[in-house]
Scaffold this motif. Structure first.
Motif, mmCIF file in Angstrom:
data_model
loop_
_atom_site.group_PDB
_atom_site.id
_atom_site.type_symbol
_atom_site.label_atom_id
_atom_site.label_comp_id
_atom_site.label_asym_id
_atom_site.label_seq_id
_atom_site.Cartn_x
_atom_site.Cartn_y
_atom_site.Cartn_z
ATOM 1 N N VAL A 26 0.872 -1.178 0.000
ATOM 2 C CA VAL A 26 0.000 0.000 0.000
ATOM 3 C C VAL A 26 0.909 1.229 0.000
ATOM 4 C CG1 VAL A 26 -1.874 1.190 1.191
ATOM 5 C CG2 VAL A 26 -1.696 -1.310 1.349
ATOM 6 N N LEU A 27 0.852 2.027 -1.064
ATOM 7 C CA LEU A 27 1.768 3.145 -1.258
ATOM 8 C C LEU A 27 1.001 4.464 -1.189
ATOM 9 C CD1 LEU A 27 3.662 1.617 -4.315
ATOM 10 C CD2 LEU A 27 4.418 1.589 -1.953
ATOM 11 N N ASP A 28 1.327 5.297 -0.222
ATOM 12 C CA ASP A 28 0.682 6.598 -0.136
ATOM 13 C C ASP A 28 1.003 7.414 -1.389
ATOM 14 O OD1 ASP A 28 -0.726 8.475 1.988
ATOM 15 O OD2 ASP A 28 0.788 9.677 0.929
ATOM 16 N N PRO A 29 0.010 8.109 -1.969
ATOM 17 C CA PRO A 29 0.268 8.858 -3.212
ATOM 18 C C PRO A 29 1.362 9.907 -3.081
ATOM 19 C CG PRO A 29 -2.095 8.680 -2.802
ATOM 20 C CD PRO A 29 -1.412 8.163 -1.573
ATOM 21 N N SER A 30 1.625 10.397 -1.872
ATOM 22 C CA SER A 30 2.680 11.397 -1.681
ATOM 23 C C SER A 30 4.071 10.817 -1.897
ATOM 24 C CB SER A 30 2.597 11.977 -0.273
ATOM 25 O OG SER A 30 2.988 10.996 0.697
ATOM 26 N N GLY A 31 4.209 9.505 -1.743
ATOM 27 C CA GLY A 31 5.511 8.862 -1.810
ATOM 28 C C GLY A 31 6.278 8.908 -0.508
ATOM 29 N N ASP A 32 5.730 9.562 0.517
ATOM 30 C CA ASP A 32 6.438 9.665 1.794
ATOM 31 C C ASP A 32 6.230 8.450 2.684
ATOM 32 O OD1 ASP A 32 7.558 12.169 1.280
ATOM 33 O OD2 ASP A 32 5.779 13.217 1.987
ATOM 34 N N CYS A 33 5.072 7.800 2.580
ATOM 35 C CA CYS A 33 4.720 6.686 3.468
ATOM 36 C C CYS A 33 4.286 5.480 2.648
ATOM 37 C CB CYS A 33 3.578 7.074 4.413
ATOM 38 S SG CYS A 33 3.932 8.454 5.505
ATOM 39 N N ALA A 34 4.390 4.305 3.247
ATOM 40 C CA ALA A 34 3.912 3.073 2.620
ATOM 41 C C ALA A 34 3.802 2.005 3.693
ATOM 42 C CB ALA A 34 4.849 2.626 1.503
ATOM 43 N N TRP A 35 3.041 0.958 3.375
ATOM 44 C CA TRP A 35 2.826 -0.139 4.324
ATOM 45 C C TRP A 35 2.843 -1.457 3.559
ATOM 46 C CZ3 TRP A 35 -0.163 4.223 3.805
ATOM 47 C CH2 TRP A 35 0.054 5.211 4.771
ATOM 48 N N TRP A 281 16.805 -24.094 4.815
ATOM 49 C CA TRP A 281 17.759 -23.017 4.565
ATOM 50 C C TRP A 281 17.032 -21.675 4.529
ATOM 51 C CZ3 TRP A 281 16.452 -20.847 -0.125
ATOM 52 C CH2 TRP A 281 15.825 -21.670 -1.062
ATOM 53 N N ASP A 282 17.788 -20.602 4.789
ATOM 54 C CA ASP A 282 17.200 -19.271 4.922
ATOM 55 C C ASP A 282 17.598 -18.362 3.767
ATOM 56 O OD1 ASP A 282 16.046 -20.005 7.315
ATOM 57 O OD2 ASP A 282 17.621 -19.114 8.556
ATOM 58 N N VAL A 283 16.737 -17.390 3.494
ATOM 59 C CA VAL A 283 17.037 -16.321 2.545
ATOM 60 C C VAL A 283 16.794 -14.986 3.235
ATOM 61 C CG1 VAL A 283 16.560 -17.649 0.462
ATOM 62 C CG2 VAL A 283 14.703 -16.444 1.592
ATOM 63 N N HIS A 284 17.501 -13.958 2.780
ATOM 64 C CA HIS A 284 17.398 -12.620 3.362
ATOM 65 C C HIS A 284 16.642 -11.715 2.398
ATOM 66 C CE1 HIS A 284 20.716 -14.425 5.576
ATOM 67 N NE2 HIS A 284 20.461 -13.560 6.537
ATOM 68 N N VAL A 285 15.595 -11.088 2.887
ATOM 69 C CA VAL A 285 14.737 -10.235 2.072
ATOM 70 C C VAL A 285 14.746 -8.833 2.657
ATOM 71 C CG1 VAL A 285 12.416 -9.865 1.178
ATOM 72 C CG2 VAL A 285 13.299 -12.194 1.442
ATOM 73 N N ALA A 286 15.084 -7.842 1.843
ATOM 74 C CA ALA A 286 15.070 -6.445 2.263
ATOM 75 C C ALA A 286 14.185 -5.670 1.299
ATOM 76 C CB ALA A 286 16.482 -5.867 2.286
ATOM 77 N N GLN A 287 13.238 -4.920 1.843
ATOM 78 C CA GLN A 287 12.283 -4.207 1.005
ATOM 79 C C GLN A 287 12.123 -2.770 1.469
ATOM 80 O OE1 GLN A 287 8.751 -6.290 -0.076
ATOM 81 N NE2 GLN A 287 7.534 -4.445 -0.347
ATOM 82 N N SER A 288 12.120 -1.858 0.504
ATOM 83 C CA SER A 288 11.758 -0.463 0.757
ATOM 84 C C SER A 288 10.553 -0.125 -0.097
ATOM 85 C CB SER A 288 12.902 0.489 0.412
ATOM 86 O OG SER A 288 12.452 1.836 0.476
ATOM 87 N N ASP A 289 9.502 0.366 0.529
ATOM 88 C CA ASP A 289 8.306 0.779 -0.216
ATOM 89 C C ASP A 289 8.231 2.288 -0.376
ATOM 90 O OD1 ASP A 289 7.711 -1.849 -0.447
ATOM 91 O OD2 ASP A 289 6.006 -1.861 0.910
ATOM 92 N N VAL A 290 9.354 2.965 -0.139
ATOM 93 C CA VAL A 290 9.456 4.397 -0.432
ATOM 94 C C VAL A 290 10.687 4.619 -1.319
ATOM 95 C CG1 VAL A 290 8.149 5.305 1.511
ATOM 96 C CG2 VAL A 290 10.553 4.716 1.843
ATOM 97 N N THR A 314 9.400 9.647 -14.190
ATOM 98 C CA THR A 314 10.040 9.625 -12.871
ATOM 99 C C THR A 314 8.978 9.424 -11.797
ATOM 100 O OG1 THR A 314 9.858 12.037 -12.615
ATOM 101 C CG2 THR A 314 11.874 11.174 -13.634
ATOM 102 N N SER A 315 9.390 8.819 -10.673
ATOM 103 C CA SER A 315 8.434 8.544 -9.604
ATOM 104 C C SER A 315 9.142 8.408 -8.263
ATOM 105 C CB SER A 315 7.673 7.248 -9.892
ATOM 106 O OG SER A 315 6.757 6.952 -8.851
ATOM 107 N N THR A 316 8.437 8.811 -7.199
ATOM 108 C CA THR A 316 8.859 8.519 -5.821
ATOM 109 C C THR A 316 7.859 7.593 -5.143
ATOM 110 O OG1 THR A 316 7.730 10.508 -5.014
ATOM 111 C CG2 THR A 316 10.069 10.716 -5.580
ATOM 112 N N VAL A 317 6.984 6.958 -5.932
ATOM 113 C CA VAL A 317 5.989 6.022 -5.400
ATOM 114 C C VAL A 317 6.343 4.645 -5.937
ATOM 115 C CG1 VAL A 317 3.521 5.492 -5.209
ATOM 116 C CG2 VAL A 317 4.270 7.875 -5.393
ATOM 117 N N ALA A 318 7.172 3.912 -5.201
ATOM 118 C CA ALA A 318 7.687 2.647 -5.715
ATOM 119 C C ALA A 318 8.087 1.720 -4.585
ATOM 120 C CB ALA A 318 8.881 2.892 -6.640
ATOM 121 N N ALA A 319 8.005 0.422 -4.855
ATOM 122 C CA ALA A 319 8.461 -0.621 -3.937
ATOM 123 C C ALA A 319 9.618 -1.365 -4.585
ATOM 124 C CB ALA A 319 7.331 -1.595 -3.624
ATOM 125 N N LEU A 320 10.662 -1.629 -3.801
ATOM 126 C CA LEU A 320 11.874 -2.273 -4.299
ATOM 127 C C LEU A 320 12.292 -3.350 -3.304
ATOM 128 C CD1 LEU A 320 14.205 -2.249 -6.381
ATOM 129 C CD2 LEU A 320 15.288 -0.448 -5.025
#
Length: 344
Positions: A26-35, A281-290, A314-320
């Motif tokens: 869930v990405l806030d349209p402002s690009g500042d917050c996400a969940w 076995w384990d894997v490492h997952v790192a996510q940024s939604d801003v 261009t965009s600041t509303v993205a999940a990586l």
């Protein structure tokens, strides 16, 4: 029952050696917050580590905060998973639930708490982001793009601070299988400044690191003018996505259209988790939604002509997301049996 609801129905039948995931971005349209919200099941294979469990995961991102990524989860015995009925999708883990168009729950640990009550208009049909027929193959991991391009509304509370969610773009997916992929990088960008109707999804998957030549890289871009389906043959044969630290670079082309781009994030905004495969076995997952993203588009009238630039998005509303056996540098990971990050 709509195909999107059918795609979300639970696949676990009580067998060992299985995992199942329903997750939402869930990405806030402002690009500042996400969940980021995730409902999961896990049963170890015979000889694997741990006990069967159900887990509710939550992450809150705020690029303006002194703590820009909060990652917590709650662990439950598998008996607290309720699969609902066969004729209507609706699952529950403890007090948290996910149904068609409805998502509610609460997770608290380590002095943090995330609570959500969200609605979205369900998609009618499942989106396809891979070659035709891929979902019919006997693969160890399956994914359904159940609700691929939806808008959320409701309330999310982070440590007692309420966020009104209005017109927040995002998605909900369903993943299940018997073996996790070992390496994966994923980018989702549902909104661009120059074209609010554009959206991008790019993925590269390496199921086994011991087979380095086997990689699957679908890229999909839709603008207000047209779709660029680089997830189909032959386009998928001419795609590339490479992670470089906390950044990814990608490119794709057909005979007359091409794109190249990059996405990146502040490493402080990455929420890290350790996932476990049923074999142990384990894997490492790192996510940024801003995260941030930029794309350049090119075209030519004939395959022998030179490429000409069309436009830049261009965009600041993205999940990586970065998913690999090794942890990323300078990222803290929430352990498999932990419910919150330890203090530095």
């Amino acid at each position: 029952m709509r195909s999107s609801e059918r795609a979300d129905l639970p696949r676990w039948k009580g067998e060992p050696g299985f995992f199942e995931i329903w997750f939402l971005v869930v990405l806030d349209p402002s690009g500042d917050c996400a969940w980021w919200l995730r409902y999961t099941l896990f049963t170890p294979a015979p000889g694997g580590r741990g006990e069967p469990r159900a887990t509710v995961w939550a992450a809150a991102f705020d690029r303006r905060s002194s703590e820009p990524a909060i990652a917590i989860k709650s662990l439950h015995p598998i008996s607290e998973f309720d699969a609902g009925t066969r004729d209507r999708f609706g699952i529950r883990i403890g007090d948290s639930e996910l149904a068609r168009g409805v998502c509610r729950g609460r997770v608290g640990s380590g002095g943090h708490a995330i609570e959500w009550d969200l609605r979205f208009t369900p998609s009618s049909d499942v989106a396809r982001r891979g070659p035709r027929g891929l979902d019919r193959l006997p693969l160890p991991t399956h994914v359904s793009h159940s609700h691929d391009d939806v808008t959320f509304r409701g309330v999310v509370s982070v440590d007692g601070v309420q966020h009104e969610v209005r017109g927040a773009p995002g998605l909900q997916k369903h993943i299940w299988g018997t073996r996790r992929v070992e390496a994966l990088t994923w980018l989702h960008c549902p909104r661009f400044r120059e074209d609010p109707g554009a959206r991008l999804e790019a993925l590269t998957v390496q199921p086994r690191r011991s087979v380095p030549g086997v990689r699957f890289t679908p890229i999909y871009l839709r603008t207000s003018e047209r779709e660029h389906a680089f997830h189909e043959v032959p386009g998928i044969l001419l795609t590339k996505l490479e992670p470089r630290g906390h950044e990814v670079r990608f490119e794709a082309r057909s005979a007359t259209r091409s794109l190249r781009g990059r996405a990146w994030c502040d490493p402080r905004t990455l929420a890290g988790y350790v996932y476990r495969d049923p074999q142990g076995w384990d894997v490492h997952v790192a996510q940024s939604d801003v995260a941030e993203c930029e794309v350049e588009l090119f075209s030519r009238a004939h395959p022998l002509d030179a490429w000409r630039p069309d436009r830049r998005l261009t965009s600041t509303v993205a999940a990586l997301e970065f998913h690999a056996p090794e942890p990323l540098e300078n990222v803290r990971y929430l352990g498999w049996d932990a419910t919150h990050l330890e203090e530095r």
